[in-house]
Motif scaffolding. Sequence first.
Motif, short mmCIF file in Angstrom:
data_model
loop_
_atom_site.label_atom_id
_atom_site.label_comp_id
_atom_site.label_asym_id
_atom_site.label_seq_id
_atom_site.Cartn_x
_atom_site.Cartn_y
_atom_site.Cartn_z
N ARG A 71 34.18 -17.08 -16.60
CA ARG A 71 34.72 -15.73 -16.40
C ARG A 71 36.07 -15.58 -17.11
NH1 ARG A 71 35.69 -13.36 -10.43
NH2 ARG A 71 37.00 -15.22 -10.33
N GLY A 72 36.92 -16.60 -17.01
CA GLY A 72 38.22 -16.54 -17.66
C GLY A 72 38.11 -16.48 -19.18
N ALA A 123 31.00 -23.56 -9.01
CA ALA A 123 32.12 -22.65 -8.78
C ALA A 123 33.19 -22.82 -9.83
CB ALA A 123 32.70 -22.88 -7.38
N ARG A 124 33.53 -24.06 -10.16
CA ARG A 124 34.54 -24.32 -11.19
C ARG A 124 34.07 -23.82 -12.55
NH1 ARG A 124 36.23 -30.29 -11.61
NH2 ARG A 124 37.56 -29.41 -13.23
N LEU A 134 31.88 -21.41 -13.19
CA LEU A 134 31.86 -19.95 -13.22
C LEU A 134 33.26 -19.37 -13.40
CD1 LEU A 134 29.21 -19.21 -10.45
CD2 LEU A 134 28.99 -18.72 -12.89
N ASP A 135 34.24 -19.96 -12.73
CA ASP A 135 35.62 -19.51 -12.91
C ASP A 135 36.06 -19.69 -14.36
OD1 ASP A 135 36.04 -18.64 -10.34
OD2 ASP A 135 36.98 -20.51 -9.65
N LEU A 136 35.68 -20.83 -14.95
CA LEU A 136 36.02 -21.11 -16.33
C LEU A 136 35.38 -20.09 -17.27
CD1 LEU A 136 37.17 -23.00 -18.56
CD2 LEU A 136 35.00 -24.25 -18.42
N LEU A 177 29.43 -12.04 -10.06
CA LEU A 177 30.72 -12.58 -10.48
C LEU A 177 30.99 -12.34 -11.97
CD1 LEU A 177 33.19 -14.32 -9.57
CD2 LEU A 177 31.94 -16.30 -10.45
N LEU A 178 29.96 -12.45 -12.80
CA LEU A 178 30.17 -12.45 -14.24
C LEU A 178 29.84 -11.14 -14.94
CD1 LEU A 178 28.80 -15.95 -15.34
CD2 LEU A 178 31.17 -15.29 -14.89
N THR A 224 24.43 -22.50 -14.74
CA THR A 224 24.85 -23.28 -13.57
C THR A 224 23.69 -23.99 -12.90
OG1 THR A 224 24.63 -21.36 -12.10
CG2 THR A 224 26.78 -21.73 -13.12
#
Length: 272
Positions: A209-210, A202-203, A205-207, A231-232, A193
């Motif tokens: 993690r999913g 933020a987008r 990291l969400d991607l 977060l990860l 990042t």
Amino acid sequence: MNAAAAQIENLDRSSEALPLLSVRSVSKAYGARIGCTEVNFDIWPGEVLAIVGESGSGKTTLLNCISTRLEPTSGTIAYRMRDGEMRDLYQLGEAERRFLLRTDWGFVHQNPADGLRMTVSAGANVGERLMAVGHRHYGELRATATDWLGRVEIGADRIDDQPRAFSGGMRQRLQIARNLVTAPRLVFMDEPTGGLDVSVQARLLDLVRGLVNELGLSVIIVTHDLAVARLLSHRMLVMKDGRVVEHGLTDRLLDDPQAPYTQLLVSSILQV
């Protein structure tokens, strides 16, 4: 402690739950200067390990040694191949290591231009990895590339565009698609990042993690950002001056750091 961390802590580490990668006494010296020294850890299938520390702490040197991009001065790094055999990475031939990097591993660079071919299309960037594992049918290559672009939130209408026409965040997402399309078991990430705007981070990291959860990937991520680590990652390894100063479950380490250096890192974030 989050549920994922608890799951990792309670793994049955028997013959049915063997480490994917084992690092033992790994050191790298640049003449009289220490890059990293006497590093030991295992990473398990489906686990995410964050290596954190300030600039110059040795975390990128360590990552490069683990991923065979930089030969260590001493120590061993063993990887469990798909046949179940544990192999010393630096006893493999150069062709075998290159094959691992193209197929069983992924490497996500901080600067996506280092991990992409900037003068070929987005679809070709993804398709190249598939061709490395034997795919040749053009229609199937294009269909898989289209699917993966969608999974990383890049429209199908951009499949023929070159990465140099993309924003920084789109390039990073394309690099992730390129790396994950061959279903690797281990992915290395170097400040993925870094250099991105906060909203883009933020987008992304969400991607990530999913996808990590969905695919059951093992990941080793280098970051200076403790929020990214929380977060990860399931576990975290803290480095200072080339040495590991603390190692443990991420939530436990961030909520109750024991090493003075880790306490300093955590308190500096809280004060921002």
